[in-house]
Each structure stands twice: as C-alpha cells, then as structure tokens.
Design a protein around this motif. Structure first.
Motif, mmCIF file in Angstrom:
data_model
loop_
_atom_site.group_PDB
_atom_site.id
_atom_site.type_symbol
_atom_site.label_atom_id
_atom_site.label_comp_id
_atom_site.label_asym_id
_atom_site.label_seq_id
_atom_site.Cartn_x
_atom_site.Cartn_y
_atom_site.Cartn_z
ATOM 1 N N CYS A 24 12.094 7.980 -12.234
ATOM 2 C CA CYS A 24 13.242 8.286 -11.376
ATOM 3 C C CYS A 24 12.781 8.599 -9.953
ATOM 4 C CB CYS A 24 14.040 9.467 -11.938
ATOM 5 S SG CYS A 24 15.124 9.029 -13.314
ATOM 6 N N LEU A 25 11.658 9.288 -9.837
ATOM 7 C CA LEU A 25 11.102 9.574 -8.516
ATOM 8 C C LEU A 25 10.658 8.292 -7.821
ATOM 9 C CD1 LEU A 25 9.059 12.831 -9.162
ATOM 10 C CD2 LEU A 25 10.669 12.491 -7.286
ATOM 11 N N MET A 26 9.978 7.415 -8.577
ATOM 12 C CA MET A 26 9.459 6.187 -7.976
ATOM 13 C C MET A 26 10.568 5.217 -7.597
ATOM 14 S SD MET A 26 5.914 5.273 -9.957
ATOM 15 C CE MET A 26 6.049 6.135 -11.508
ATOM 16 N N VAL A 27 11.579 5.118 -8.449
ATOM 17 C CA VAL A 27 12.642 4.143 -8.206
ATOM 18 C C VAL A 27 13.711 4.697 -7.278
ATOM 19 C CG1 VAL A 27 14.456 2.740 -9.275
ATOM 20 C CG2 VAL A 27 12.234 2.974 -10.401
ATOM 21 N N LEU A 28 14.142 5.946 -7.525
ATOM 22 C CA LEU A 28 15.297 6.495 -6.817
ATOM 23 C C LEU A 28 14.968 7.635 -5.849
ATOM 24 C CD1 LEU A 28 17.637 6.594 -9.930
ATOM 25 C CD2 LEU A 28 17.868 5.036 -7.989
ATOM 26 N N GLY A 29 13.730 8.102 -5.884
ATOM 27 C CA GLY A 29 13.391 9.242 -5.043
ATOM 28 C C GLY A 29 14.065 10.512 -5.506
ATOM 29 N N TYR A 30 14.417 10.557 -6.799
ATOM 30 C CA TYR A 30 15.149 11.700 -7.364
ATOM 31 C C TYR A 30 14.404 12.209 -8.586
ATOM 32 C CZ TYR A 30 18.641 14.020 -10.324
ATOM 33 O OH TYR A 30 19.290 14.908 -11.140
ATOM 34 N N ASN A 84 0.820 -1.220 0.000
ATOM 35 C CA ASN A 84 0.000 0.000 0.000
ATOM 36 C C ASN A 84 0.849 1.263 0.000
ATOM 37 O OD1 ASN A 84 -2.534 -1.184 -0.113
ATOM 38 N ND2 ASN A 84 -2.624 -1.482 2.112
ATOM 39 N N LYS A 85 2.043 1.189 0.606
ATOM 40 C CA LYS A 85 2.942 2.344 0.598
ATOM 41 C C LYS A 85 3.319 2.722 -0.832
ATOM 42 C CE LYS A 85 5.186 1.618 5.085
ATOM 43 N NZ LYS A 85 6.481 1.320 5.766
ATOM 44 N N PHE A 86 3.609 1.701 -1.639
ATOM 45 C CA PHE A 86 3.955 1.991 -3.027
ATOM 46 C C PHE A 86 2.760 2.558 -3.784
ATOM 47 C CE2 PHE A 86 3.821 0.759 -7.496
ATOM 48 C CZ PHE A 86 4.918 1.471 -7.964
ATOM 49 N N LYS A 87 1.591 1.990 -3.581
ATOM 50 C CA LYS A 87 0.400 2.461 -4.307
ATOM 51 C C LYS A 87 0.124 3.930 -4.017
ATOM 52 C CE LYS A 87 -1.764 -2.117 -4.525
ATOM 53 N NZ LYS A 87 -2.896 -2.967 -4.088
ATOM 54 N N LEU A 88 0.233 4.307 -2.754
ATOM 55 C CA LEU A 88 0.005 5.702 -2.383
ATOM 56 C C LEU A 88 1.099 6.603 -2.958
ATOM 57 C CD1 LEU A 88 -1.062 5.215 1.361
ATOM 58 C CD2 LEU A 88 -2.527 5.946 -0.536
ATOM 59 N N PHE A 89 2.332 6.130 -2.890
ATOM 60 C CA PHE A 89 3.466 6.895 -3.416
ATOM 61 C C PHE A 89 3.350 7.060 -4.926
ATOM 62 C CE2 PHE A 89 8.033 6.854 -4.862
ATOM 63 C CZ PHE A 89 8.327 8.146 -4.446
ATOM 64 N N PHE A 90 2.979 5.984 -5.633
ATOM 65 C CA PHE A 90 2.801 6.021 -7.082
ATOM 66 C C PHE A 90 1.754 7.062 -7.471
ATOM 67 C CE2 PHE A 90 -0.090 4.486 -10.430
ATOM 68 C CZ PHE A 90 0.740 4.594 -11.532
ATOM 69 N N GLU A 91 0.612 7.037 -6.791
ATOM 70 C CA GLU A 91 -0.459 7.988 -7.093
ATOM 71 C C GLU A 91 0.006 9.423 -6.841
ATOM 72 O OE1 GLU A 91 -5.114 8.803 -5.764
ATOM 73 O OE2 GLU A 91 -4.048 7.022 -5.076
ATOM 74 N N GLU A 92 0.721 9.629 -5.764
ATOM 75 C CA GLU A 92 1.237 10.959 -5.425
ATOM 76 C C GLU A 92 2.204 11.471 -6.497
ATOM 77 O OE1 GLU A 92 4.515 12.684 -2.274
ATOM 78 O OE2 GLU A 92 3.177 11.099 -1.576
ATOM 79 N N VAL A 93 3.097 10.597 -6.957
ATOM 80 C CA VAL A 93 4.092 10.984 -7.965
ATOM 81 C C VAL A 93 3.425 11.350 -9.282
ATOM 82 C CG1 VAL A 93 5.955 10.117 -9.438
ATOM 83 C CG2 VAL A 93 6.027 9.724 -6.976
ATOM 84 N N VAL A 94 2.533 10.496 -9.770
ATOM 85 C CA VAL A 94 1.916 10.718 -11.088
ATOM 86 C C VAL A 94 1.041 11.967 -11.070
ATOM 87 C CG1 VAL A 94 0.386 9.777 -12.847
ATOM 88 C CG2 VAL A 94 2.016 8.282 -11.686
ATOM 89 N N LYS A 95 0.176 12.088 -10.080
ATOM 90 C CA LYS A 95 -0.702 13.255 -10.019
ATOM 91 C C LYS A 95 0.102 14.535 -9.806
ATOM 92 C CE LYS A 95 -4.430 12.613 -7.468
ATOM 93 N NZ LYS A 95 -5.300 12.078 -6.384
ATOM 94 N N GLY A 96 1.168 14.447 -9.000
ATOM 95 C CA GLY A 96 2.012 15.618 -8.771
ATOM 96 C C GLY A 96 2.739 16.052 -10.028
ATOM 97 N N LYS A 97 3.225 15.091 -10.803
ATOM 98 C CA LYS A 97 3.952 15.427 -12.036
ATOM 99 C C LYS A 97 3.002 15.973 -13.099
ATOM 100 C CE LYS A 97 7.674 15.200 -12.452
ATOM 101 N NZ LYS A 97 8.772 16.222 -12.410
ATOM 102 N N VAL A 98 1.745 15.518 -13.101
ATOM 103 C CA VAL A 98 0.742 16.078 -14.020
ATOM 104 C C VAL A 98 0.491 17.544 -13.680
ATOM 105 C CG1 VAL A 98 -1.704 16.051 -14.654
ATOM 106 C CG2 VAL A 98 -0.413 13.917 -14.620
ATOM 107 N N GLU A 99 0.245 17.817 -12.402
ATOM 108 C CA GLU A 99 -0.128 19.164 -11.979
ATOM 109 C C GLU A 99 1.031 20.156 -12.016
ATOM 110 O OE1 GLU A 99 -1.768 18.437 -8.134
ATOM 111 O OE2 GLU A 99 -3.544 17.406 -8.919
ATOM 112 N N LYS A 100 2.236 19.693 -11.647
ATOM 113 C CA LYS A 100 3.375 20.611 -11.529
ATOM 114 C C LYS A 100 4.333 20.565 -12.716
ATOM 115 C CE LYS A 100 3.230 20.172 -6.485
ATOM 116 N NZ LYS A 100 3.943 19.712 -5.264
ATOM 117 N N GLY A 101 4.176 19.559 -13.581
ATOM 118 C CA GLY A 101 5.064 19.444 -14.733
ATOM 119 C C GLY A 101 4.338 19.501 -16.058
ATOM 120 N N LEU A 102 3.414 18.567 -16.267
ATOM 121 C CA LEU A 102 2.734 18.450 -17.563
ATOM 122 C C LEU A 102 1.847 19.640 -17.875
ATOM 123 C CD1 LEU A 102 2.232 16.612 -20.023
ATOM 124 C CD2 LEU A 102 0.358 15.555 -18.739
#
Length: 503
Positions: free
Chosen positions: A181-187, A134-152
């Motif tokens: 890179c964010l999901m795998v390396l936190g970078y 569940n930690k990964f699922k929450l982290f994955f959702e946070e990364v994708v939605k964050g990159k859409v809003e702040k990048g795309l």
C-alpha cells in the motif's frame, strides 16, 4: 434453469459412483456419463493440489479433463515443462488469458494479470519503465527496511517478551499489505502493529481468493446462478469485492486531490503518482489514467501481486527452515559473514544481499515446492499441437500446475520432494540457473513476473532480519497444509513461538 437444478442430484449420484470407484486401482479418475470427471475433483477438493499432482504423474504430465455435457467444463491440464515452454515462449502469441479467465477473475478488471494483446503490452511496458526507475528502487528499499525496523521487529519483540504464540502467516500478510500500500498508494494502513488490529479491506482479499478457487471447482452455470441470486460463496465474494473497492476508490480520490493541490516536484513518490505522471508526460501518453477504472484495476493487480505472493512464500520458507535445522545453521553462518557488525544485523544497501547465495537457494527451493500461485490459465486462439502430442483446438482452456511441476521427477530428479537448497548452488559457489519453464514460480516467457528481482530482495531482507534476531519454533502438533485458494496460503496459518536469539 432445469439443467442447473440437476446439479445437486448429479453430484449426489456421483458420490455413489465414487464409493465403488475408490476401490478401483486401474485409474486415478473416471469419466462418468453426463457428469464426467467432476465427481473426482469435488471429492478431493480439500487437497486439490496434491490430487492434481497424482493425476498428472499417472497420466505422464498431461491429461484432458472432461466435465461431461452437464457441466460444460473441458480443460487440458499439464505439468510437462516442454508443453509450458511451447505455450509461454515458442508459440506465445497463440495463448492468451482468454474470456473465461476474465470471467472467473472479474474482480481484477482489465489489469495486467487478466488482459491480453495491446492492453497487456501497454501495461507491461508502463510498469517495466517504472520498476527500473532509480526513484522506485530507492523508495522500495526505504519502505521495506522501514517496515522491518518500525513494524516487524517491534511486533516480534512484543510476542517474544510475552512468550505467546503468534500466527506468522498473519504477520507476513500484514507486513506485505502495509508495504505494498505504501509502494503503490503512498498510504500506510498500519496493519502491522502490536495490537494486530482487524483491517476489513485486508481481510477482504482472503475472502475473494477463496471464492475464486471455488469457481474453478464447480460448473460455470452453478457459480453464475449463485452470483445472480447472491447466495453461497458468490455472496461472500461480492461483499468482499465491495469492501475492497471502497478502500481503493477512496485512496484514488485522495491521491487525485493531492496531485491537484501540490506542485509536481513536491509530490512524494509512489507507483500511483508515477503511473499518472508517466502516462501524462512520457512517451506513452494516451490519457488512459484519466479513468478511475483503469487506476482501480491497476492498483488491485499491483496490490494482489505485492501482498499475497510474498507473504505466502515467506510463510512456507519459515516452516521449511524451522523444520530443517541444518539449513537454518547454514543461513545463519552466511548472514554472520556478510550482514552482521558486532552481532547486530544490518543491510546498508541491496547489493550486499547478493552475497547470500545459500539463502537465495533456500528461497528458490521454497518457491519450487510451494509456488505462491499454484496454477496458471491459458486459452488457445488457433489450433496447435503440443510437444506432448496433444491436439489443441481453438478456444481450448489450458491449466498448467506450478505446484505439480515442483514435484515431478522428470524435472527435478528422484529427490524432488526434498527441501535441498544445495541443488541451487554450483560447484563454484554461485547460483545455478534453471530455465523459467522448469522453475515456474515467476511464470515463464513474455509474461515472466516483473517483480521477480524485488521479490527476492524483500524476502532476503525479512528472512535475514528474523533468523538472525529470533529463534522460530513451530507449535507442536500444528497442522500444516495448503489452503483451498488461488494463492497457496497455509490453511491453518503458521502458529509459532518466537524467542530472541541474543539477550
């Protein structure tokens, strides 16, 4: 060495043969003495996927490629779904990646894509455990939605306000590289920004992929000689490999220092950290992650899986939707019904995306026609007989074409070349299940892609965000064709104009 030097002469002679052969309507490919069928492939290398599809149709779905004694190449190539069901499921233990695959894809090291037997089982079990957490699922959702809003969104707002053309494929590659890179390396390398900066380690990925396909089209001795002499495509590959390795090892070193300095409960979640913690403290402890080589190979395999497959799928999806207005209208209607409040797009949780049935069908249809990985390798351990009747000797190299399978009437019917999302929707409005050995985009059997579910989630979030907020118009006259690569990118990118749907 003398034999290697004969290659250019042989290829020159083969073109002379082909001058006459191309008028011969009795067969699609000729098996010449000494040089075998290689000339036909080299002559059609610029459109190799379509050419391979035509050959497979002509030969009933399976044929033996003979490279002649000069090349040492001998393969069985198939798009027969029953053969693939047999290879990937029914007799899976007999078909691994094999030594030749590991030589061609040496850049992947001993990662999950190129490993067999116990090493593959260990890595798959490890990654399966992490992706279900569940930690990964929450982290994955946070990364994708964050990159859409702040990048795309900021990038698309910028190009739409200026009215300029943009390469949507490049945008997607930047998005997925940052995300993975964010999901795998936190970078976050911040490739996706208004400036669209050049990022050496991201571009190195593309150079590696192009060189790897070249290794499939020429004799093994040829590319190995180039590697030894550091010339041609092998020189390009070695440089790109070095650039990317430097990036990965630097990230590994940074994460090692972070883990030594920060308490375990204060570490931010990412797959790298989770892999090390799981391996050291979980049931699977064997101290493998003490090796930087293991972490390097695992990281590169995950980055390759997360960056290129999704960016390729999104690029073909938007081209297909942009050229099929009726499909776009149905997707917009569905988004409005399930993901819109007061004309504003939102995804509050991943479960909402399961309501987008038509969008799911459109994505499946895209991946059927343009699978990001257009072909797969196998190698037999023992002799066998395929359902097509072909006899398999030990150590036979087998290639099955995912690209060709999506274009076979025997699998998809007479309308197999049409982009029709409706074929994935049942009479009751649900998703039609198609066996993985027919819909092969995520592979089949025991090696079915672990990231299948998160791929659909990521593609749905990005697709719905862009389609609801923007109109995407392909630049008139822009050429569209697959690149010559082990990943099915668009050869010339996807040049589009973006305009806001709501002003």
């Amino acid at each position: 060495m003398a034999i290697i030097l004969l290659y250019p002469v042989a290829i020159f002679l083969s073109f002379l043969f082909l001058y006459h052969w191309r008028w011969n309507k009795t067969s699609f490919i000729t098996n010449w003495p000494i040089i075998g069928m290689l000339p036909g492939f080299l002559l059609n290398a610029s459109h190799v996927h379509e050419y391979l599809t035509s050959l497979l149709k002509f030969y009933g779905g399976t044929f033996e490629f003979q490279g002649g004694w000069l090349t040492g190449i001998k393969l069985l190539i198939t798009s027969d779904h029953m053969n693939i069901h047999h290879i990937c499921s029914k007799n899976f233990p007999n078909y691994g990646k094999g030594r030749k695959f590991r030589e061609i894809f040496d850049v992947l090291g001993d990662g999950i894509f190129s490993s067999d037997h116990d090493s593959w089982k260990y890595q798959r079990k490890l990654l399966q455990t992490l992706l279900k957490d569940n930690k990964f699922k929450l982290f994955f959702e946070e990364v994708v939605k964050g990159k859409v809003e702040k990048g795309l969104i900021p990038v698309l707002d910028h190009v739409s306000s200026l009215g300029i053309e943009v390469d949507l494929q490049d945008v997607f590659q930047r998005f997925t590289f940052d995300s993975v890179c964010l999901m795998v390396l936190g970078y976050d390398p911040n490739c996706l920004s208004i400036e669209l900066p050049k990022v050496a380690h991201s571009n190195a990925f593309d150079e590696v992929e192009e060189s790897l396909l070249y290794r499939h089209l020429v004799p093994e001795r040829w590319w190995k000689l180039q590697r030894r002499l550091q010339i041609g495509s092998e020189k390009k590959l070695l440089h790109a490999w070095k650039v990317f390795d430097e990036f990965v090892y630097e990230c590994i070193s940074t994460k090692r220092e972070e883990q030594n300095l920060v308490k375990k409960e204060q570490l931010k979640f990412n797959l790298f950290t989770a892999i090390v913690m799981e391996e050291q403290e979980g049931e699977m402890s064997s101290n493998i992650t003490q090796s930087n080589k293991f972490l390097r190979d695992t990281t590169i395999n995950l980055l390759a899986a997360g960056r290129d497959t999704i960016s390729s799928g999104l690029t073909w999806f938007f081209w297909l939707v942009a050229t099929h207005p009726s499909v776009e209208a149905k997707i917009l209607e569905e988004i409005k019904k399930h993901l819109v409040d007061n004309d504003k797009w939102r995804v509050s949780n991943i479960d909402e995306l399961s309501k987008l049935v038509y969008l799911h069908g459109a994505i499946c249809e895209t991946l059927r026609l343009f699978p990001p990985v257009p072909f797969e390798h196998k190698c037999s351990a023992k002799s066998d007989i395929l359902p097509s009747g072909h006899y398999i000797k030990p150590k036979t190299r087998i290639i099955y074409s995912l690209y060709s399978m999506g274009r076979m009437e025997s699998i998809w019917g007479t309308d197999c070349l049409e982009f029709r999302p409706e074929r994935w929707i049942s009479e009751h409005g649900g998703i039609v299940h198609v066996p993985s050995f027919k819909f092969i985009a995520f592979n089949a059997g025991a090696r079915t892609c672990l990231g299948k579910d998160i791929t659909f989630v990521q593609m749905k979030i990005i697709a719905s965000a862009i389609l609801w907020n923007y109109r995407v118009q392909v630049v008139e006259g822009h050429p569209v064709s697959p690149s010559i690569s082990v990943i099915l990118h668009m050869k010339h990118g996807l040049k589009v104009r973006i305009s806001k749907r709501f002003v």
